[in-house]
Every structure is written in C-alpha cells, then in structure tokens.
Scaffold this motif. Structure first.
Motif, PDB file in Angstrom:
ATOM      1  N   VAL A 113       0.891  -1.247   0.027  1.00  0.00           N
ATOM      2  CA  VAL A 113      -0.052   0.092   0.129  1.00  0.00           C
ATOM      3  C   VAL A 113       0.641   1.207  -0.007  1.00  0.00           C
ATOM      4  O   VAL A 113       0.745   2.170  -0.615  1.00  0.00           O
ATOM      5  N   THR A 114       1.813   1.279   0.866  1.00  0.00           N
ATOM      6  CA  THR A 114       2.824   2.304   1.016  1.00  0.00           C
ATOM      7  C   THR A 114       3.623   2.556  -0.358  1.00  0.00           C
ATOM      8  O   THR A 114       3.784   3.623  -0.692  1.00  0.00           O
ATOM      9  N   VAL A 115       3.917   1.491  -0.965  1.00  0.00           N
ATOM     10  CA  VAL A 115       4.676   1.682  -2.325  1.00  0.00           C
ATOM     11  C   VAL A 115       3.753   2.115  -3.423  1.00  0.00           C
ATOM     12  O   VAL A 115       4.177   3.108  -4.052  1.00  0.00           O
ATOM     13  N   ARG A 116       2.715   1.390  -3.281  1.00  0.00           N
ATOM     14  CA  ARG A 116       1.566   2.296  -4.414  1.00  0.00           C
ATOM     15  C   ARG A 116       1.577   3.499  -4.322  1.00  0.00           C
ATOM     16  O   ARG A 116       1.303   4.222  -5.198  1.00  0.00           O
ATOM     17  N   ALA A 117       1.304   4.029  -3.088  1.00  0.00           N
ATOM     18  CA  ALA A 117       0.942   5.292  -2.742  1.00  0.00           C
ATOM     19  C   ALA A 117       1.953   6.387  -3.245  1.00  0.00           C
ATOM     20  O   ALA A 117       1.668   7.296  -3.701  1.00  0.00           O
ATOM     21  N   GLU A 157       0.384  -4.858 -10.456  1.00  0.00           N
ATOM     22  CA  GLU A 157       0.999  -5.588  -9.296  1.00  0.00           C
ATOM     23  C   GLU A 157       2.110  -5.166  -8.551  1.00  0.00           C
ATOM     24  O   GLU A 157       2.967  -4.336  -9.353  1.00  0.00           O
ATOM     25  N   VAL A 158       2.185  -5.045  -7.265  1.00  0.00           N
ATOM     26  CA  VAL A 158       3.402  -4.429  -6.550  1.00  0.00           C
ATOM     27  C   VAL A 158       4.023  -5.391  -6.172  1.00  0.00           C
ATOM     28  O   VAL A 158       3.798  -6.342  -5.412  1.00  0.00           O
ATOM     29  N   THR A 159       5.439  -5.358  -6.319  1.00  0.00           N
ATOM     30  CA  THR A 159       6.502  -6.282  -5.840  1.00  0.00           C
ATOM     31  C   THR A 159       7.574  -5.723  -4.947  1.00  0.00           C
ATOM     32  O   THR A 159       8.198  -4.590  -5.486  1.00  0.00           O
ATOM     33  N   ILE A 160       7.806  -6.075  -4.018  1.00  0.00           N
ATOM     34  CA  ILE A 160       8.870  -5.674  -3.003  1.00  0.00           C
ATOM     35  C   ILE A 160      10.002  -6.675  -2.598  1.00  0.00           C
ATOM     36  O   ILE A 160       9.751  -7.924  -2.600  1.00  0.00           O
ATOM     37  N   SER A 161      11.281  -6.343  -2.988  1.00  0.00           N
ATOM     38  CA  SER A 161      12.562  -6.953  -2.634  1.00  0.00           C
ATOM     39  C   SER A 161      13.520  -6.072  -2.242  1.00  0.00           C
ATOM     40  O   SER A 161      14.273  -5.187  -2.615  1.00  0.00           O
ATOM     41  N   GLY A 162      13.576  -6.071  -0.711  1.00  0.00           N
ATOM     42  CA  GLY A 162      14.538  -5.322   0.042  1.00  0.00           C
ATOM     43  C   GLY A 162      13.833  -3.797  -0.037  1.00  0.00           C
ATOM     44  O   GLY A 162      13.033  -3.302   0.317  1.00  0.00           O
ATOM     45  N   ASP A 163      15.121  -3.061  -0.343  1.00  0.00           N
ATOM     46  CA  ASP A 163      14.755  -1.557  -0.547  1.00  0.00           C
ATOM     47  C   ASP A 163      14.437  -1.198  -1.954  1.00  0.00           C
ATOM     48  O   ASP A 163      14.383   0.047  -2.326  1.00  0.00           O
ATOM     49  N   THR A 164      14.137  -2.162  -2.772  1.00  0.00           N
ATOM     50  CA  THR A 164      13.649  -1.790  -4.017  1.00  0.00           C
ATOM     51  C   THR A 164      12.164  -2.366  -4.378  1.00  0.00           C
ATOM     52  O   THR A 164      11.951  -3.568  -3.924  1.00  0.00           O
ATOM     53  N   ALA A 165      11.523  -1.639  -5.142  1.00  0.00           N
ATOM     54  CA  ALA A 165       9.895  -2.108  -5.422  1.00  0.00           C
ATOM     55  C   ALA A 165       9.685  -2.027  -6.644  1.00  0.00           C
ATOM     56  O   ALA A 165      10.315  -1.074  -7.464  1.00  0.00           O
ATOM     57  N   THR A 166       8.749  -2.460  -7.551  1.00  0.00           N
ATOM     58  CA  THR A 166       8.261  -2.135  -8.740  1.00  0.00           C
ATOM     59  C   THR A 166       6.676  -2.160  -8.858  1.00  0.00           C
ATOM     60  O   THR A 166       5.776  -2.797  -7.832  1.00  0.00           O
ATOM     61  N   VAL A 167       5.981  -1.506  -9.591  1.00  0.00           N
ATOM     62  CA  VAL A 167       4.664  -1.201  -9.656  1.00  0.00           C
ATOM     63  C   VAL A 167       4.449  -1.413 -11.155  1.00  0.00           C
ATOM     64  O   VAL A 167       4.802  -0.575 -11.981  1.00  0.00           O
ATOM     65  N   PRO A 213       5.226  -3.187 -14.737  1.00  0.00           N
ATOM     66  CA  PRO A 213       6.274  -3.623 -15.515  1.00  0.00           C
ATOM     67  C   PRO A 213       7.261  -2.508 -15.737  1.00  0.00           C
ATOM     68  O   PRO A 213       8.617  -2.595 -15.958  1.00  0.00           O
ATOM     69  N   ASP A 214       7.214  -1.220 -15.399  1.00  0.00           N
ATOM     70  CA  ASP A 214       7.971  -0.065 -15.468  1.00  0.00           C
ATOM     71  C   ASP A 214       8.178   0.803 -14.594  1.00  0.00           C
ATOM     72  O   ASP A 214       9.437   1.461 -14.395  1.00  0.00           O
ATOM     73  N   ILE A 215       7.479   0.817 -13.588  1.00  0.00           N
ATOM     74  CA  ILE A 215       7.801   1.993 -12.445  1.00  0.00           C
ATOM     75  C   ILE A 215       8.558   1.200 -11.276  1.00  0.00           C
ATOM     76  O   ILE A 215       8.001   0.275 -10.652  1.00  0.00           O
ATOM     77  N   LYS A 216       9.673   1.620 -10.997  1.00  0.00           N
ATOM     78  CA  LYS A 216      10.567   1.095 -10.110  1.00  0.00           C
ATOM     79  C   LYS A 216      10.928   2.327  -9.097  1.00  0.00           C
ATOM     80  O   LYS A 216      10.904   3.510  -9.264  1.00  0.00           O
ATOM     81  N   LEU A 217      10.890   1.662  -7.820  1.00  0.00           N
ATOM     82  CA  LEU A 217      11.098   2.657  -6.646  1.00  0.00           C
ATOM     83  C   LEU A 217      12.101   2.173  -5.783  1.00  0.00           C
ATOM     84  O   LEU A 217      12.410   0.884  -5.595  1.00  0.00           O
ATOM     85  N   SER A 218      12.736   3.146  -5.226  1.00  0.00           N
ATOM     86  CA  SER A 218      13.830   2.755  -4.190  1.00  0.00           C
ATOM     87  C   SER A 218      13.459   3.238  -2.818  1.00  0.00           C
ATOM     88  O   SER A 218      12.904   4.479  -2.660  1.00  0.00           O
ATOM     89  N   LYS A 219      13.926   2.769  -1.777  1.00  0.00           N
ATOM     90  CA  LYS A 219      13.660   3.327  -0.325  1.00  0.00           C
ATOM     91  C   LYS A 219      14.657   3.945   0.089  1.00  0.00           C
ATOM     92  O   LYS A 219      15.993   3.720   0.128  1.00  0.00           O
ATOM     93  N   THR A 220      14.669   5.236   0.138  1.00  0.00           N
ATOM     94  CA  THR A 220      15.572   6.401   0.591  1.00  0.00           C
ATOM     95  C   THR A 220      15.055   6.893   1.875  1.00  0.00           C
ATOM     96  O   THR A 220      14.263   7.532   1.796  1.00  0.00           O
TER      97      THR A 220
END
Length: 211
Positions: free
Chosen positions: A36-40, A116-126, A128-135
């Motif tokens: 939920v946090t990643v998607r937001a 679909e949201v996938t999370i792996s450690g400090d990296t996440a994807t929303v 096929p294209d949107i990549k997020l990093s935990k900073t």
C-alpha cells in the motif's frame, strides 16, 4: 471497410500492450501494508507530473540522469496532450477532442492502482515499468521505464508524439482544421514514422544476442 484508429490510439497501443500483462487480476490478494505504501508513493509521483513545472516531479525522483530524462519525456507528452485537447475544445467546440486517458495523469494513476506491486528489500516495482527505491525510510520513484520495451516506447515514441502535438497546436488554434480527424491526418506521417522506428528498435533488441 475496416475502421481506422486515430494516430494517438495506434501509438498508445504499443505502450498498453507492454503493460497489459502486469495489470493485477481481479482475484489477486489485497496489498500488504508495505505494498500500500509503495503504491501510494508511485501515485503521489504521478500527481507531481500533473504540474506544468517538471522540477516538482524531479525533486521527488531518485533515479539517474538518464532516468530523469525518461520521466521528463513522460511529463512532456502528458502536457502536450493536455494543451492539444484544450486547443481542440476551444477551436472546435462542437467536436469531440482526442479521447482516452492513456496520456493523462489520471490514466497513469488508474493503471498504477491496478498494477501488481512487488517488493524486494529496498527496491520495489509497480507494474512492468515503475521502479521505486527506499531512501531515508521513504519510497521514491527511481525509474518510470524499467522494462526494456517500455523504455523504447518512452525514448522513441513519446518525444515524437510530443513534437507532433506541439507542432499541430498553432494550426488548431488558427482554425486550420474543421474536425479532429483532419488534425490527426496532419499528424499521421510523423506518428507513422515514429511507430516504424519503434518497431525496428524492438525487433533489433529482440534479435540481439544475450551476453
């Protein structure tokens, strides 16, 4: 007689075909608290793209300079379409402007809400294209075209679409076209050339030997 699609619709088909497989199924499990946090965070970035000043979105972006340029291409095409629709509505009040929300912030947010949201450690994807990093404990967008095919669309198709729309806007405002169809016919050569270039790049990438 076969029905012809508008140049904008045909152009966006490439992007939608790439992302379709990543749309979350209706019966998929609900997001976890972290998802939920990643998607937001992704949707919040999309809201920043709505501002005409790209600096607002850039300030919340943590990707490389190359990835910043990709986000800028997306920002540019979104605002070019917005300006084109406004010009059509003013010059042709009795005609329907270009339809669909594929090149709008609202459309982007709708897709982000389904991906679909996938999370792996400090990296996440929303999707096929949107990549997020935990900073610093917060999720921030680092790439809007992480998928190779999506990257080809953003680097090849989006700039061409932006240029075609911005070029035709003065003619729309001057009353050169009686209908949106006439306007799209004027844009068609550039869009067809861009689609051909995109197709060639994707074919070349598909046949390139893997390392």
């Amino acid at each position: 007689m076969k029905r012809k699609c508008s140049v904008l619709a045909v152009a966006m088909f490439a992007l939608l075909a790439i992302s379709a497989a990543a749309v979350r199924a209706e019966d998929a499990p609900k997001d976890s608290a972290d998802q939920v946090t990643v998607r937001a965070a992704a949707i919040a970035f999309a809201d920043l793209l709505a501002d005409p000043d790209f600096a607002k979105a850039k300030s919340a972006f943590v990707g490389s300079q190359e990835q910043v340029e990709l986000a800028q291409h997306m920002h540019a095409v979104i605002h070019a379409r917005k300006k084109l629709v406004a010009a059509v509505l003013k010059a042709m009040p009795n005609e329907k402007p270009p339809q669909g929300d594929d090149l709008t912030v609202e459309g982007l947010k709708k897709r982000m809400a389904r991906y679909e949201v996938t999370i792996s450690g400090d990296t996440a994807t929303v999707g096929p294209d949107i990549k997020l990093s935990k900073t610093g404990g917060a999720w921030k967008v680092a790439d809007i075209a992480a998928n190779p095919n999506g990257r080809q669309v953003v680097t090849t198709l989006f700039p061409a679409m932006t240029a075609a729309m911005m070029e035709v806007i003065p003619d729309v405002e001057a009353g050169k076209f009686k209908t949106p169809k006439e306007m799209e016919q004027a844009m068609r050569p550039k869009m067809q050339a861009a689609m051909k270039a995109l197709d060639e790049k994707m074919k070349a990438a598909a046949t390139k030997p893997s390392k």
